[in-house]
Every structure is written in C-alpha cells, then in structure tokens.
Design an enzyme around this catalytic site. Structure first.
Site, PDB file in Angstrom:
ATOM      1  N   ARG A  84     -22.402  25.316  29.114  1.00 42.87           N
ATOM      2  CA  ARG A  84     -23.106  23.944  28.668  1.00 42.87           C
ATOM      3  C   ARG A  84     -24.599  24.609  28.174  1.00 42.87           C
ATOM      4  NH1 ARG A  84     -27.418  23.929  33.741  1.00 42.87           N
ATOM      5  NH2 ARG A  84     -28.379  21.610  32.950  1.00 42.87           N
ATOM      6  N   HIS A 173     -29.402  16.653  32.245  1.00 41.83           N
ATOM      7  CA  HIS A 173     -28.489  16.485  32.853  1.00 41.83           C
ATOM      8  C   HIS A 173     -27.718  15.517  31.981  1.00 41.83           C
ATOM      9  CE1 HIS A 173     -30.894  16.997  36.483  1.00 41.83           C
ATOM     10  NE2 HIS A 173     -30.018  17.702  36.462  1.00 41.83           N
ATOM     11  N   GLU A 377     -19.994  18.449  35.938  1.00 44.81           N
ATOM     12  CA  GLU A 377     -19.949  18.520  34.163  1.00 44.81           C
ATOM     13  C   GLU A 377     -19.232  19.730  34.212  1.00 44.81           C
ATOM     14  OE1 GLU A 377     -23.439  19.481  37.257  1.00 44.81           O
ATOM     15  OE2 GLU A 377     -25.095  18.728  35.036  1.00 44.81           O
TER      16      GLU A 377
END
Ligand code: ADP
Length: 394
Positions: A84, A173, A377
C-alpha cells in the site's frame, strides 16, 4: 494456501501484513507490528489455523520487523508482494511494478505526503532485501480517485501551483472505496449507479461513485481534508495557520502536529480518539464525548449531502471502516440528519448487523438503499497485484 500475495502496509510506527490466497474465502495469515523502534515493539496476529500469535520485538525497526513477519509465514512462499503506497501523485494511477526507476519517481512524490510515503518506502526497501526475487507491486491509495473531474480536484488557487507543484485534490482510502464499490455493485440490485461511501476508521473519508468510478471525495492534497477523524481535524478555516502563527507564534510543524495528532475526536472530547470509548463516556453524560460525537456525525452528514451534487442520481449509501461497520448508533444519527434524500433506516436491521458481515439496513422500497459492507483493502491490493502480474507485457 494457493499462490498467496503478501500485502504490506507500512505506517510511521507500524506494519500491517496479510498473506492473501487466490481463493477469496480462504483463511488468511495476518497481523500487525506496532510501536516500531520502541522497546515494547510487538507483533500480534493469527497463524494459518487462526490461532493468535504475539511476540515481543524489543526495539525492532522496519528490517527486523519484516524478518519477524517472514518467520510468521510458516514457510509459505508468496508469489509477489503488494505494497500500500499512500500517494501516487498524478503520475501513478495503476498498480505499478516497483523497480529502481519507479522508486526514484516515488521519492519525488514523497514531498506531497511527508507523513506517509517515506514510511511506505522504508517498508518497500526492507521487503526487497528480504524477498529479492519476488515481484514487488505498488498499489496507490490515490489511484481510485484519478477519475475525478477537474471541477472536483482543482482548488481555487492560481493555475501555476497546480501545474508546477501538483497542488490539487487527490483523495485517499482508494483501495477501500474501490473494494466497497465493487461489493455493493455485486450485492445490490442497483449496480453501476450513484453511490456514496463513508469509510469511517481512524482516518475517515467519503466518496461519490458513479458507474463504478470515483467522481468526488472528501480528502484532498493530503489525508487531512474533510471529515472529523480520530485525531485529525478535517476541514478548518485555511486562515487558521496564519492566525495561530500571528497570535501564538506557532511554527508550521507545531500546527501540523495540532491538526494531525491532537484534533478530531480526541481534541473535541479531550478524552479519546476511540469511538467505542466516546460512546461509553457519552452514555455517562461526558460533555466532551457528547460534543465530539455530535460534531463527527453532523460533519459527516454534511459531507454526504454535499457529495450528492456529484451524482446524477442517489442509489444508496454504504458505511464501512471500524466505526461504519460497528457503530449502529452513529449510522442512525447520520441518516437522521439527511431527511431530504428519502433515506429510511430500518432500526431493526441496523441494530442487528453482525460484525464482519455484509448487510442491507434500510427499510426497503424504492428509496435510496443503505448498506454496511466491511472493507477489505488487503483483498483489493492483492487483486491489483495479481492483475498487474497477469497482464501480458506490451
Ligand atoms: P483504521 O483506520 O486504523 O484501520 P479501524 O477501521 O479499525 O481503524 O477503525 C477504528 C475505529 O473504529 C475506532 O474509532 C474504534 O473505536 C471504532 N470501532 C471499532 N469497533 C467499534 C464498535 N463496536 N463500536 C463503535 N466504534 C467501534
């Protein structure tokens, strides 16, 4: 476990990891290293059989923590690592293979996200050392919002700041909003319509989605813009910086700390950034906790109402993130403040939602729907990593 992707999410003092198998429902080995660099650094997680693991890592930095994570993988070999990365700037909108050239490019973008990208890149460096032959892929939090039109991403500032410095709204996000948007498209009978998503965790953001694409969002150049969050203020008057500097002689660093670490639910309540704690204190008539919840819900409702302007039609709202998924009373309060959109919550369905499960919580009929969908996620990052690796080279 078949062809797992190791997903790594490095923060300034923590590393989240998950070994995500290719079969969507298969169990995951996952965990978290907290308090990196401190004497009480610790790894906690679950092993392959779902048993809890907890290990002291005394003062471990990124490299030692990554080695400990590698040991937790029980000999399972990931096929790739998906990272990420918070900020991809305008240059990176798709998942990208991390090589030396891309890493150099990302270092220049770090200026846009000084609180996040440097930590993400430290994690990449540690992971590359440990898994030198595995493909390492960057999945950007900003990527899903690259479809924003200029009217949503431009600030009313001189053009040169956008052109020369990349000053614009990016949104964050993205992996969560993308995942939840795909899930609601699957679950509801109104796929590819107009949806609003409220991701409410320690960081909070809203997103307007039309036909599966992000068309506006509440976060901006940095993840500080928008909603009231755990310790972040969200929107304040842009004149505040000058005012604090003139009145109190505060430096930019001091103001940055105030807005990122001392504000939001924590600042308003004077008690905690944790919604569970605040709900408990409010039930015991703690004035600060009561006010913090009130401001949080009002600002969230206001943001959702504003984002309806980005949609030709409102098909529904989805709540996600620790607060969105678990705090039924917060959902009820927010929906209560949006009477203009025909939203009707079912008190029974709302109260009956089960942690970790997807469910519809509106009263039915032709009104906009209301859903609770746990975010994932890691699933999105693993899927994007696989997609990149399976795409034939041009
Ligand atoms: P992060 O952004 O760090 O991933 P989470 O998505 O886990 O954070 O969300 C953390 C927030 O969710 C905290 O404010 C926590 O209090 C809140 N939360 C978790 N469970 C509940 C619950 N049962 N009721 C109310 N709030 C909850």
């Amino acid at each position: 476990m078949q062809d797992p992707v190791l997903v790594i999410n490095c923060g300034s003092s923590s590393i989240k990891y998950a070994l995500v198998p290719s079969a969507p429902q298969a169990p995951r080995l996952a965990g978290l290293v907290e308090r990196l660099g401190a004497v009480d650094a610790r790894l906690t997680g679950t092993d392959r059989r779902g048993q809890r693991v907890s290990r002291a890592l005394n003062g471990a930095g990124y490299h030692e923590a990554m080695s400990a994570i590698q040991e937790q993988l029980e000999g399972l070999s990931p096929v790739a690592v998906g990272h990420r990365i918070v900020h991809g700037g305008e240059r990176f909108s798709d998942a990208t293979l991390l090589d030396d050239t891309v890493l150099r490019g990302l270092e220049t973008i770090s200026e846009l996200a000084p609180l996040h990208n440097p930590a993400n890149l430290e994690g990449v460096a540690a992971t590359r050392r440990l898994f030198p032959v595995l493909p390492q892929v960057a999945v950007f939090d900003t990527a899903f919002h690259q479809t924003l039109p200029p009217r949503a991403y431009r600030y009313a500032l001189p053009e040169a700041l956008y052109r020369n410095q990349g000053i614009r709204r990016y949104g964050f996000h993205g992996s969560s909003h993308a995942y939840v948007s795909r899930r609601v498209d699957r679950l509801s009978d109104r796929p590819h319509g107009g949806w609003l998503i409220a991701h409410l965790g320690n960081g909070c953001s809203t997103c307007a989605i039309w036909q599966g694409r992000s068309v506006d969002t509440s976060m901006g150049l940095t993840p500080l813009e928008g909603l009231v969050m755990g310790t972040r203020s969200g929107d304040v008057d842009p004149g505040l910086h000058a005012h604090l500097s003139r009145r109190l002689g505060w430096s930019l660093e001091r103001i940055d700390t105030l807005l990122n670490k001392e504000s939001g639910l924590l600042g308003l309540s004077g008690l905690s950034n944790d919604m569970r704690r605040l709900e408990q204190a409010a039930a015991e008539h703690h004035a600060g906790a009561t006010l913090a919840i009130e401001v949080f819900c009002y600002r969230l409702a206001k943001s959702l109402a504003a984002l309806t302007c980005a949609l030709p039609r409102l098909d529904g709202i989805v709540f996600t993130g620790g607060i969105g998924e678990n705090a039924a009373a917060i959902r009820a309060r927010v929906i209560d403040q949006l009477p203009h959109f025909g939203l009707r919550l079912s008190a029974t369905a709302n109260a009956r939602t089960v942690a970790g499960q997807e469910g519809r919580v509106d009263a039915g009929g032709s009104h906009p729907q209301i859903w609770v969908i746990p975010t994932d996620e890691e699933a999105h990052i693993a899927a994007e990593t696989r997609r990149l690796l399976e795409t034939p080279c041009p």
